[in-house]
Each structure stands twice: as C-alpha cells, then as structure tokens.
Design a protein around this motif. Structure first.
Motif, PDB file in Angstrom:
ATOM      1  N   HIS A 142     -45.575  11.751 108.255  1.00  0.00           N
ATOM      2  CA  HIS A 142     -46.452  11.115 107.140  1.00  0.00           C
ATOM      3  C   HIS A 142     -46.614   9.627 107.892  1.00  0.00           C
ATOM      4  O   HIS A 142     -46.000   9.321 108.776  1.00  0.00           O
ATOM      5  N   TYR A 143     -47.645   9.022 107.253  1.00  0.00           N
ATOM      6  CA  TYR A 143     -47.726   7.558 107.934  1.00  0.00           C
ATOM      7  C   TYR A 143     -46.439   6.599 107.582  1.00  0.00           C
ATOM      8  O   TYR A 143     -46.117   5.959 108.415  1.00  0.00           O
ATOM      9  N   ASN A 144     -45.531   6.960 106.702  1.00  0.00           N
ATOM     10  CA  ASN A 144     -44.390   6.215 106.393  1.00  0.00           C
ATOM     11  C   ASN A 144     -43.381   6.374 107.744  1.00  0.00           C
ATOM     12  O   ASN A 144     -42.382   5.608 107.916  1.00  0.00           O
ATOM     13  N   SER A 233     -49.476  13.259 106.513  1.00  0.00           N
ATOM     14  CA  SER A 233     -49.593  13.249 104.884  1.00  0.00           C
ATOM     15  C   SER A 233     -50.194  14.579 104.284  1.00  0.00           C
ATOM     16  O   SER A 233     -51.117  14.285 103.295  1.00  0.00           O
ATOM     17  N   GLN A 234     -50.098  15.793 104.856  1.00  0.00           N
ATOM     18  CA  GLN A 234     -50.604  16.945 104.403  1.00  0.00           C
ATOM     19  C   GLN A 234     -49.954  17.690 103.301  1.00  0.00           C
ATOM     20  O   GLN A 234     -50.512  18.959 102.908  1.00  0.00           O
ATOM     21  N   VAL A 236     -48.704  16.180 100.680  1.00  0.00           N
ATOM     22  CA  VAL A 236     -48.683  15.535  99.328  1.00  0.00           C
ATOM     23  C   VAL A 236     -50.154  15.360  99.272  1.00  0.00           C
ATOM     24  O   VAL A 236     -51.131  15.440  99.829  1.00  0.00           O
ATOM     25  N   LEU A 238     -51.794  12.611  99.134  1.00  0.00           N
ATOM     26  CA  LEU A 238     -52.451  11.357  99.823  1.00  0.00           C
ATOM     27  C   LEU A 238     -53.404  11.685 100.644  1.00  0.00           C
ATOM     28  O   LEU A 238     -54.467  11.351 100.653  1.00  0.00           O
TER      29      LEU A 238
END
Length: 328
Positions: A142-144, A233-234, A236, A238
């Motif tokens: 994820h980007y996080n 983020s695939q 979720v 988002l």
C-alpha cells in the motif's frame, strides 16, 4: 456600397483572427509538430499508423514544459508546435491556465469526462499509475508502506511528484487538508537523499542506513516485462493513484483538423491499446481481457481521482507544498 461591404468583411476577418477560431489548413499538411517533454524525435515512429492514414509526417520536438512556455511567450501565434503531448497532468494543465491550448470539440472527447480538462483544453490518451518497483518478487503493498521503515528511492520527477501530491490531497479532501499535509510529510521523511553516502558503515549502523528494496515510480518509467512491480492498494477500495499522458492542441496552430483526427484515431479502443503499449502505460478504459497485449489485461483497481478531477487542485498546490516541504 462596395466600400461598405469591404469594411464589413474586413471587420469580420479581424474578429475571426482574434477569437478562438483555428486558422484553416490545407487538406493534407506535410508535417504535424508535437512538443513533448518525454518523447524524442526518433519516437515519431510510435505514430506511424496515424501518419500512414493521414499522409502526414509527425515531428516530435523534445521540449520541457518551461521551454514550451518560453517559446510561446516569445513567438505567440508564430510558434512552431501544433500540439503538446505531456507526461503529467500538471504540465498540460499549466498550459491550459496560460491560454496556450485551444478547447477541443466535444464530440472528439471521451464519453467518460474524467479524462479531459475541466474546460476541455486537453485529453488523456494513456493512464500512468504510480507503482512500487524494484522488488524481488510481487507482494501486496500500500502507499502507506512508503511512510515508515527504511528509506526508499523516489524516481519521480518534480512534475510527476506534484501530480502524486494532488492525488493525495484529493483522497483526503479539501476539508481534511491537515491529514494530507501530515501524510505527505511522513512520506517525504522516508525518501532517501538523492546521493546516498558511499562510505562503508559499521555493522551496528547497517539497519539504520539500509535502503528499502523498492522505489516509487510510474508505470511508464519501467519495462513491465523485465521489472518486478506492484500496483499498490489493490485489496482495499482505495486503488492505485494514477496520472495521465495528455494531449492538447496549440491555440495558434493551423493544423486544428489534423489534431482532431489525431485524437479521433487514438481514442479508438484498439489504437489506444497500441499507443499505450508503445508508451508503457495503460489504455483509457479496462480492456476486460480483450487486449492483444497481456499486461493491459492485468488492469488494476484505480483510485477514483482521475486527471480531470485532480486538475483543479493544482491551483492551490504550491501553497500546500510550502507547508509540506517548508515546514510552516
């Protein structure tokens, strides 16, 4: 009476040249000049199908966004380029703001209005997701993951980063601007210096100085067949952030009809897939496993913020970035 008719025609002619009506062109112009910040003159071969159909030679001018602005400021309606093909929405939207581009006729635009400028001065011809690459094997990310742990390399240009920042601001919304700034500050803290230290470090410091085995980039910057990458983020709702490869018609150009034909040609699904493959991006619109190019059929979940939706954020982005990078 003849004098009165002449004066009427003269006034009408001056009106046409002063408004947005494009200058008429010959039926088969010999050259169509496209200024681009990422294509080289040799890349004109990418448009060979269009050139053959229109009997027109496409000529690529490799100019930066600043060079295009400076050229237009100096030469105005005598400028050399007929159109622009830019790697970021940020760049092409700047041209629209500065009145360098001519509005595109509505029937030449996508049915999905998310892929056009708010005032129809540019159109997206390819989707360029922000991906995490450099991994040894694919894994869920994820980007996080970019906001903590070891520092990582950022391989985005300043303009690509501006478009990324715009997507983040759009994600949190204008009412939650503080959340955008907080998140982007954390992201910035994890970016490794441009020139990492070359001096060997003691083992005790190895963990604190090691780079993470991945970097942030865009799909167009890598070779999908040779490099391991993931769309973040695939799992979720988002989805992956993305920008567009965008095309605009120069306000001064006498090749307006040719430019419209260019748009019509490359918005046809198969031609759009071919062009996207050549540019290492995704076609506008999910092929639903019907593309002849395998990687396009692995179409990711995309973030809801499209280039057309994010473009208005650029008006205030400079002020926002002062708070991110300047610490105010």
């Amino acid at each position: 009476m003849n004098r009165m008719v002449f004066l009427v025609l003269l006034v009408f002619g001056l009106y046409l040249t002063s408004c947005n009506t494009p200058v008429l062109e010959s039926s088969t112009p010999k050259r169509f000049y496209i200024a681009s910040d990422f294509l080289q003159p040799k890349d004109a071969i990418l448009f060979k199908d269009f050139s053959k159909k229109e009997k027109t030679r496409v000529v690529i001018l490799n100019w930066t966004a600043d060079s295009i602005e400076q050229h237009y400021a100096k030469f105005g309606y005598s400028s050399k380029f007929d159109a622009v093909l830019m790697k970021t929405t940020f760049a092409v939207n700047q041209f629209a703001t500065q009145k360098i581009l001519h509005p595109i006729e509505a029937n030449y635009l996508w049915q999905n209005k998310d892929f056009e400028a708010p005032n129809k001065e540019w159109i997206t011809l390819g989707i360029d997701p922000y991906v995490i690459a450099g991994l040894k094997e694919k894994k869920v990310m994820h980007y996080n993951d970019l906001t903590w742990g070891n520092k990582w390399e950022n391989k985005l240009t300043p303009e690509e980063m501006k478009a990324f920042n715009g997507a983040v601001v759009y994600q949190f919304g204008r009412k939650n601007l503080q959340n955008s700034i907080k998140w982007l500050k954390k992201l910035q803290q994890q970016i490794a210096p441009a020139q990492p230290m070359l001096v060997a470090q003691p083992d005790s410091l190895a963990d604190s100085t090691a780079l993470a085995p991945f970097y942030l980039t865009r799909l167009s910057n890598i070779n999908p067949k040779k490099e391991v990458f993931v769309y973040p983020s695939q799992i979720v709702r988002l989805g992956a952030f993305y920008d567009g490869i965008n095309f605009g018609i120069a306000r001064h150009s006498s090749k307006y009809i040719t430019a419209l034909h260019f748009i019509a040609f490359y918005t046809q699904p198969l031609n759009n897939q071919k062009l996207s493959k050549r540019l290492h991006v995704l076609p506008v619109g999910n092929p639903h496993n019907q593309s002849p190019f395998d990687y396009q059929n692995n179409y990711p979940i995309l973030f809801r913020g499209s280039p057309g939706e994010i473009a208005p954020i650029f008006r205030n982005l400079s002020k926002i970035e002062v708070r991110i990078y300047g610490g105010n």
